[in-house]
Each structure stands twice: as C-alpha cells, then as structure tokens.
Design a protein around this motif. Structure first.
Motif, PDB file in Angstrom:
ATOM      1  N   ALA A 220       1.015   8.927   2.514  1.00  0.00           N
ATOM      2  CA  ALA A 220       0.606   7.908   3.481  1.00  0.00           C
ATOM      3  C   ALA A 220       0.729   8.433   4.908  1.00  0.00           C
ATOM      4  O   ALA A 220      -0.148   8.217   5.750  1.00  0.00           O
ATOM      5  N   ILE A 221       1.814   9.149   5.175  1.00  0.00           N
ATOM      6  CA  ILE A 221       2.065   9.662   6.527  1.00  0.00           C
ATOM      7  C   ILE A 221       1.036  10.724   6.900  1.00  0.00           C
ATOM      8  O   ILE A 221       0.399  10.660   7.964  1.00  0.00           O
ATOM      9  N   THR A 222       0.853  11.716   6.037  1.00  0.00           N
ATOM     10  CA  THR A 222       0.006  12.857   6.411  1.00  0.00           C
ATOM     11  C   THR A 222      -1.481  12.522   6.400  1.00  0.00           C
ATOM     12  O   THR A 222      -2.263  13.189   7.066  1.00  0.00           O
ATOM     13  N   ASN A 223      -1.854  11.474   5.653  1.00  0.00           N
ATOM     14  CA  ASN A 223      -3.269  11.116   5.558  1.00  0.00           C
ATOM     15  C   ASN A 223      -3.626   9.820   6.268  1.00  0.00           C
ATOM     16  O   ASN A 223      -4.794   9.425   6.285  1.00  0.00           O
ATOM     17  N   CYS A 224      -2.646   9.132   6.822  1.00  0.00           N
ATOM     18  CA  CYS A 224      -2.880   7.927   7.632  1.00  0.00           C
ATOM     19  C   CYS A 224      -3.645   6.855   6.861  1.00  0.00           C
ATOM     20  O   CYS A 224      -4.629   6.297   7.346  1.00  0.00           O
ATOM     21  N   TYR A 225      -3.193   6.580   5.651  1.00  0.00           N
ATOM     22  CA  TYR A 225      -3.722   5.464   4.881  1.00  0.00           C
ATOM     23  C   TYR A 225      -2.576   4.785   4.146  1.00  0.00           C
ATOM     24  O   TYR A 225      -1.448   5.289   4.124  1.00  0.00           O
ATOM     25  N   PHE A 226      -2.843   3.645   3.542  1.00  0.00           N
ATOM     26  CA  PHE A 226      -1.841   2.966   2.731  1.00  0.00           C
ATOM     27  C   PHE A 226      -1.780   3.602   1.347  1.00  0.00           C
ATOM     28  O   PHE A 226      -2.808   4.029   0.800  1.00  0.00           O
ATOM     29  N   THR A 227      -0.578   3.649   0.788  1.00  0.00           N
ATOM     30  CA  THR A 227      -0.425   4.100  -0.587  1.00  0.00           C
ATOM     31  C   THR A 227       0.322   3.052  -1.395  1.00  0.00           C
ATOM     32  O   THR A 227       1.111   2.272  -0.855  1.00  0.00           O
ATOM     33  N   ALA A 228       0.057   3.055  -2.699  1.00  0.00           N
ATOM     34  CA  ALA A 228       0.736   2.153  -3.628  1.00  0.00           C
ATOM     35  C   ALA A 228       1.153   2.966  -4.840  1.00  0.00           C
ATOM     36  O   ALA A 228       0.299   3.483  -5.570  1.00  0.00           O
TER      37      ALA A 228
END
Length: 390
Positions: free
Chosen positions: A278-286
């Motif tokens: 999530a941090i390195t790709n700037c998206y939400f993760t689940a």
C-alpha cells in the motif's frame, strides 16, 4: 481453537490503556484513533447469532476543492470450513455456501459495495495432501459454475461487486485447472477473471501439483465503485506483482490468501507485506486469510522431516485493510469467522501520490534497462571489488 491467542490487537488492549495505548496506536497503526464505524444493531445481532465477528473502520481523505469524496464501502470475509473433509464434495461445498451466505447478507444490509473472500473460499485447502481425488472435483467454470451462479444473484440483490477466489476448471482448454479470482459486477455479469501469478513450491504449499502460474497478466477491473485488482496469496511475496497492479491503475488491491501460523509459516510477515505494498504503490490493500484447522482423511508429510499428519496447521485469520499512507486498521480475530468493513475515500490515493512522489521518482527506464541485462544468459552482477579501484 479455544486455546489460540485471539488476536494481536487483543494482546495490546489487554495490557495497555490511556496514553500508552494511544501511543501504541499512533506508532503501530499510524493514528491514535482507529476511526471505528458503528454497524447496525441488526447486523451485530446477526453476527452474534451466526457466530462471526463484525467490525468497520473509516479511512478518510482530506477535503478537496475540485473533486468530491470518492467513498466506497469495502468488505472482506474470513471463515473456517464448516463440514468434515470426508463428506461428499457437494455436501462440503453446500455447507460452505450456506455458512458464508449469512455473512454476505450482513455485508449487504451494511451497504457494502465491493466484497472479497479468502483464497479458494468455497473448499478446504486440500493442496497440502497432494491427492488429486476427490479435491479436483471442487473445480468449476469461472463463468458458469455453481459458485459464480450463487454469487451473481447476491451481487444483483445487494448491488455489490464480488471477488470470488475459486479452483477453476478451464473447459475450453482441455479441462486444466487454475487458481482464479472471478470478478462479478453489481449487475450480475462476470467482468473478468485473474489467475494466480506466483505458485509456491514450499513444503505443504507445493501447489504446482494442481495448477501452474497464471496467464492473465496484471488486470485491473473497472467497476462502478472503483478500479480493483487481485494479488492472489503467494503473489504478496513479489513486489513487482504488487507494482504492476498499481501501474495499471488499481485503487484497491485485494490479497485473498491461505497461510498458516506454524514455525515455518508466514504470520510474522503478514502484517508487513500488504502494508508495504500500500505504501510503495499508493493504493489501498486488503489482506484476507482463512481461519481454523482443516483435517483431512489421509495423513500427509510436509517435506520438513516431521511425522505425517492430517492437518496443515492453523490458518490465523487476522484480515485487515491498509491505506496508501500506510495507516492500517485493527485486524480480525486469529480464530473466528469475520466480516471486516472499510469505508474508504479513494481520493486519498492521489493525495498520497502527490505528497510522497513515489511514482514520480521510481525511475522505471533505469530498472527496465537493468532488468533486461539480468535476464541475459551471460549476465554479470554489478559487483565492485577493492582491487578494481587500483
């Protein structure tokens, strides 16, 4: 499972309070307040009756002048298998569908827009046995199989996009098997599917006995509620896999998994990998994991020198969401079925990209050049020795 630790969060809350708990939340979760969202009393009551946990947390973004908020309510489900694995296949599958439907119904009444299950949610994780029968009988068509038909009705009923991880039988290509995530639109149509990119060959998880690496690339599915992608289980150990979903425009990347808590398991990595992505790709993760012990009729060994056994180990649940800023919510239990809901403002993705400039500074051309050299047969690593400077 009663003797198992309930959750990491329980250990903390049982031993910290006041300012110490606030400081722990700030340092570990990324914010002092977890932004818990109240669920309906009817949902809480249904969860108690069906014996599953329910929790919800918000991930707000800053208010913008030029864009309205892009709020999406996302649900993830973790669960144990309810039926013994020596029952007929249809009985096992029916028991799972009936059990999980109760959780889906609660997600529907909570207004969940996108719902994702754990890896191969509609069957036991029988690949550790290395037996082909009867486990291959769980395989079904991604587009027209029993599970997809079951979920299409619920997707329409609740106007919900559903991500369903199944064992796919590819009837158009000699009936071969794939580990596949099917994406069902809120209209009931199958938008598409993604097949697992990275297949483990580690002890019990030598899944290449059943299926091989997928051939669908890194698709991002444009839904009514946002662009989503699925990084299936073992793919979470591969940073380039996460990266490609981001480069293809994903707002949310789900990681449906089946992973255990044994000494050689992955529990100590679980809270890190989807968060790092999530941090390195700037998206939400689940991140979504199974729950419980799964006993099989026949003993099997695990390539670890230990005696044969009939269960793989504890699937430790602990499913969670993480935002593009690295802020995460508390996870679900290690030993109980659960529904976790994230109220996400997708505007946060661009806000974090603008602030941290990770995409702007990632220098893809440099790495394309370097990687093109690495795959050459005569590649020589770029290592500098002391004598080279003389």
């Amino acid at each position: 499972m009663d003797s198992e630790t309930q959750s990491f969060e329980t250990l903390i809350s049982n031993n910290l309070s006041g300012r110490d708990l606030e400081e722990f939340n700030r340092i570990y979760f990324g914010r002092r307040d977890n932004h818990e969202v109240r669920v309906k009393e009817s949902s809480a009551a249904a969860a108690r009756e069906a014996n599953f946990e329910i929790a919800a947390y918000a991930f707000p973004a800053k208010k913008e002048h030029t864009r309205p908020p892009r709020i999406v309510k996302v649900g993830i489900i973790q669960h144990s298998i309810p039926a013994p694995t020596d029952l007929p296949i249809n009985d096992q599958k029916t028991a799972i569908l009936e059990k999980v439907k109760k959780i889906i119904d609660v997600a529907g009444q909570e207004g969940v827009n996108i719902l994702c299950f754990q890896e191969l949610w509609n069957m036991p994780f029988a690949f550790c046995t290395r037996e082909k029968q009867p486990w291959c009988e769980f395989a079904e068509s991604a587009e027209e199989g029993q599970t997809t038909r079951f979920l299409r009705e619920l997707a329409v009923k609740y106007a919900m996009v559903i991500v369903s991880s199944i064992l796919e039988r590819d009837e158009a290509h000699a009936d071969i098997l794939w580990n596949t995530a099917v994406v069902i639109s809120d209209t009931g149509n199958v938008i598409g599917k993604h097949r697992k990119n990275h297949i483990p060959r580690v002890g019990d998880f030598n899944e290449s006995n059943y299926y091989m690496e997928g051939n669908t690339g890194h698709p991002v599915f444009a839904t009514r509620y946002g662009k989503i992608a699925i990084n299936i289980c073992f793919g979470r150990h591969h940073p380039l896999n996460w990266m490609m979903f981001g480069l293809n425009g994903a707002d949310i990347v789900f990681n449906p998994s089946a992973t255990i808590a044994a000494d050689a398991g992955s529990e100590y990595m679980w809270n890190i990998e989807a968060r790092n992505a999530a941090i390195t790709n700037c998206y939400f993760t689940a991140a979504i994991n199974r729950v419980g012990y799964e006993q099989f009729p026949n003993e099997f060994t695990s390539a670890d020198g230990q005696p044969a056994h009939k269960d793989l180990g504890l699937f430790y649940g602990s499913s969670y969401f993480c935002g593009p800023d690295g802020v995460r919510c508390p996870g679900l239990s290690r030993n109980k079925d659960g529904l976790l809901i994230g109220v996400l403002d997708l505007n946060q993705n661009r806000q974090i990209r603008d602030r941290r400039c990770y995409y702007m500074t990632q220098r893809l051309p440099m790495y394309v050049e370097s990687l093109s050299k690495v795959v050459e047969l005569d590649y020589k690593p770029q290592v500098v020795h002391e004598k080279d400077g003389k």
